[in-house]
Design an enzyme around this catalytic site. Structure first.
Site, mmCIF file in Angstrom:
data_model
loop_
_atom_site.group_PDB
_atom_site.id
_atom_site.type_symbol
_atom_site.label_atom_id
_atom_site.label_comp_id
_atom_site.label_asym_id
_atom_site.label_seq_id
_atom_site.Cartn_x
_atom_site.Cartn_y
_atom_site.Cartn_z
ATOM 1 C CG HIS A 94 -2.725 1.132 14.358
ATOM 2 N ND1 HIS A 94 -4.016 0.734 14.610
ATOM 3 C CD2 HIS A 94 -2.758 1.754 13.149
ATOM 4 C CE1 HIS A 94 -4.787 1.101 13.602
ATOM 5 N NE2 HIS A 94 -4.054 1.709 12.705
ATOM 6 C CD GLU A 134 -2.485 -1.667 2.464
ATOM 7 O OE1 GLU A 134 -2.409 -0.942 3.457
ATOM 8 O OE2 GLU A 134 -2.991 -2.804 2.491
ATOM 9 C CD GLU A 173 -4.006 -5.144 4.530
ATOM 10 O OE1 GLU A 173 -5.207 -5.381 4.230
ATOM 11 O OE2 GLU A 173 -3.607 -3.988 4.775
#
Ligand SMILES: Cc1ncc(C[n+]2csc(CCOP(=O)(O)OP(=O)(O)O)c2C)c(N)n1
Lengths: 329, 331
Positions: free
Chosen positions: A134, A32, A65
């Protein structure tokens, strides 16, 4: 003596990519935001590659993904050496089927007919208040799987050398980057070549206590050195560098020398990689140890947001000093 | 369905080739089930009986270096593609001379030499990997095409949607071939799938999508012809939803309690294999004797393969340490 260059982890990995892509037209990059018009990846580590090598070799993907890792696997089966970026380690969880069931197992399931020489780069690490989803350290998940190598370098030179090895390795490699290690500067020999996978590094030599660690936790261990010295403790820091397959020889040699071992990692302590290492040390060196192996890791909760909680969640230099004193006592 | 009146039609040679591939699939399936019944093979086995026309017609258009990624229900796809039967039988027997040295088994059988690249036991996972092979074909500047086989149930999993989007964006030479047999395990199509036709999902990904009668060689022929030509020309992927019926349940041992008996009987009465045989004879493309000979030759090849598999040695325990990585694991 080769010339030493001053650079951070981002520059070191970028240098490895440029070298690998120049040397081998089969090396591809996907992920990405990876191409230059999108910024060269989330940390800009892939900057310049699409301009230099073309967007057919360096492709920005949709936020998919499974499709990213699937495309990497297929291209690898087709003879290429893709380097896929999964923006953050927590996002590997939505591609786990591709990584665990396919990339890691295709060689074995095919009886050696197929190989999947892919490198998956991914970023993680607490300390930036990115909280629950994260910044987890999931290396233990991957180290538990057969057929995938797990790498987490802590210095720019190691990042360059290990990245070069991952790209050329015939098996899938997970290359873990952290904010702390990427942004820390260091010296990299201008001619830094590949560093073998599966080899730990004695980052600091010492005689009283062995500290096994990796990734950003290595830096936090280094930060404890002065206080350890002031307490009269000579610590040997073993930077594991490859979590799986790990370097038993170096770890056991150091443990046999000092007789006191601490394993410090950012991953959750319970069922973490430290448990495997501790168990092996106990199995191999039971009679030679002066104290049972000590494990330091994160508590079993999601990474918290509030700064005070995040600080408490991480294994801090003070925790390392306290644990070392207890091991000496 | 074959809306084009000028659609290409299979000639005698093509029909015979499709028939030959179908017979190999069906005779091989029968032999596997017989061997299982007699306790000669122990394996999870998902029969493709009833679905033969689909891979037989597709493989008619594939070259040796074209590639497929298939699923647990995929032995029919590999046999159609041309996987050699001896190492196939050794593999499903768990023997060292198997394509995968007995380490993959029927659910993970591969043979890259004949283009059988991946066989997955995970619903939907053939598709993202087929994309990568398609990307490699494109980067090589070759005209190779890649077929991703999957079931109707797999069109509801995320991998399908991620893969179709990427393949369309990157104009990959991939055929997404859904073998819609009406069921995902015990669940009927309409209980799990929000659209009447899976082919309509192609619209979301800006690629051509067709619902094809997967038991009709003419309909299949016309659509595969177009999809393969499109892929080879670099124009991108196609979604083919091939309607068929699963004759033998989800896996061997399935007792069909969830199926409508009348519906199943009606479908089985329209078994595409005897129908094609009758047609070949009626249209004068072959005689009964020709076809009997063709079948007998295939049966002999299968019997030989079965024997080969039975006589091959079992793998040594050292295999547990091999092929984990390129380098052997320490003992
Ligand atoms: C991700 C995943 N979920 C569930 C399963 C269990 N499972 C195996 S086959 C199957 C049904 C799939 O149906 P479909 O895609 O229509 O293919 P078919 O078996 O009918 O050929 C299921 C649910 C699986 N293998 N993988």
């Amino acid at each position: 003596m080769s010339v030493m260059l001053q650079m951070n982890g981002i520059q070191a990995i970028n240098a490895a990519m440029v070298e690998a892509m120049e040397a081998d037209p089969k090396v591809l990059v996907l992920g990405e935001d990876i191409a230059d018009p999108q910024g060269g990846g989330v940390t800009g580590t892939m900057k310049g590659l699409s301009t230099r090598f073309g967007e057919h070799r360096v492709r920005t993907t949709p936020i998919s993904e499974q499709a990213i890792i699937g495309a990497a696997i297929g291209a690898a089966l087709g003879g290429y050496k893709p380097v896929a970026e999964i923006m953050l380690m927590n996002f590997t969880t939505v591609a786990m089927d591709m990584i665990f069931n396919h990339a890691a197992k295709l060689r074995f399931m095919s009886g050696g007919q197929s190989q999947v020489p892919i490198t998956i780069r991914t970023l993680t690490g607490a300390g930036w208040q990115t909280a629950g989803q994260h910044c987890d350290h999931l290396e233990g998940w991957f180290a538990h799987a057969a057929g995938i190598k797990v790498i987490a370098a802590s210095s720019p030179a190691d990042m360059k050398g290990l990245m070069l090895s991952c790209i050329q390795d015939p098996d899938p490699c997970l290359f873990i980057e952290t904010g702390m290690t990427l942004f820390s500067p260091g010296e990299v020999p201008a001619d830094q070549g590949p560093i073998p996978l599966g080899k730990a590094k004695v980052a600091v030599s010492g005689s009283d206590i062995t500290i096994v660690t990796w990734a950003a936790q290595t830096i936090r261990c280094m930060m404890a050195l002065q206080a350890l010295g002031e307490a009269g403790i000579s610590a040997e820091i073993v930077d594991l560098r490859t979590i799986s397959p790990w370097d038993k020889e170096t770890v056991l040699a150091s443990a046999a020398k000092t007789g006191r071992v601490m394993i410090a990692h950012e991953a959750v302590r319970d069922f973490g990689p430290g448990a495997e290492i501790a168990a092996t040390i106990h199995e191999e060196l039971f009679g030679q140890l002066k104290k049972p192996v000590k494990r330091l890791g994160a508590p079993k909760c999601a990474v918290p947001f509030a700064k005070v909680l995040e600080d408490a969640y991480l294994v801090q230099p003070d925790d390392i000093v306290a644990a070392a004193k207890a091991l000496m006592g | 369905m074959a809306e084009q009146s000028n659609a290409p039609k299979p000639d005698a040679q093509a029909l015979l080739d499709i028939f030959r591939r179908m017979v190999r699939i069906e005779r091989n399936d029968d032999a596997i089930r017989t061997a299982m019944r007699r306790g000669r093979i122990t394996a999870p086995y998902y029969s493709g009986r009833g679905q033969e026309v689909i891979p037989a017609t597709i493989s008619h258009f594939l070259n040796d270096d074209d590639q497929i990624c298939t699923i647990y229900r995929g032995i029919h796809d590999m046999v159609a593609k041309g996987i050699p039967l001896r190492p196939l039988w050794a593999e499903i027997s768990g023997k060292v001379d198997g394509t995968c040295k007995g380490k993959g088994g029927p659910m993970h059988l591969t043979h890259p030499e004949t283009g059988v690249m991946v066989t997955t036991g995970i619903v939907g996972s053939s598709m993202p990997i087929a994309n990568g092979l398609g990307w490699a074909a494109k980067l090589d500047g070759s005209k190779r095409v890649v077929v991703a086989y999957f079931g109707d149930g797999a069109s509801n999993i995320g991998a399908f949607h991620e893969a179709l989007n990427l393949a369309s964006l990157w104009k990959l030479p991939v055929l997404f071939v859904c073998q819609n047999n009406g069921f995902g395990e015990h669940t009927r199509y309409e209980i799990a799938t929000s659209v009447d036709k899976i082919s309509t999902r192609a619209v979301s990904y800006n690629m051509p999508g067709f619902t094809v009668n997967g038991n009709d060689p003419d309909d299949m022929y016309a659509h595969v012809h177009a999809a393969v030509a499109r892929a080879r020309a670099g124009e991108g992927p196609t979604l083919l939803e091939c309607k068929t019926f699963r004759f033998l349940g989800h896996l061997i041992g399935d007792d069909d309690f969830y199926m409508d008996k009348a519906e199943k009987e009606a479908a089985m009465a329209k078994d595409p294999l005897p129908r094609l045989r009758a047609r070949l004879i009626a249209e004068g493309h072959a005689s009964e004797a020709d076809l009997d000979k063709l079948i007998a030759d295939i049966e002999a090849e299968i019997a030989d393969a079965q024997e080969y598999g039975a006589n091959s040695p079992t793998p040594s325990r050292d295999e547990l340490r091999r092929d984990v990585f390129a380098e052997e694991m320490p003992a």
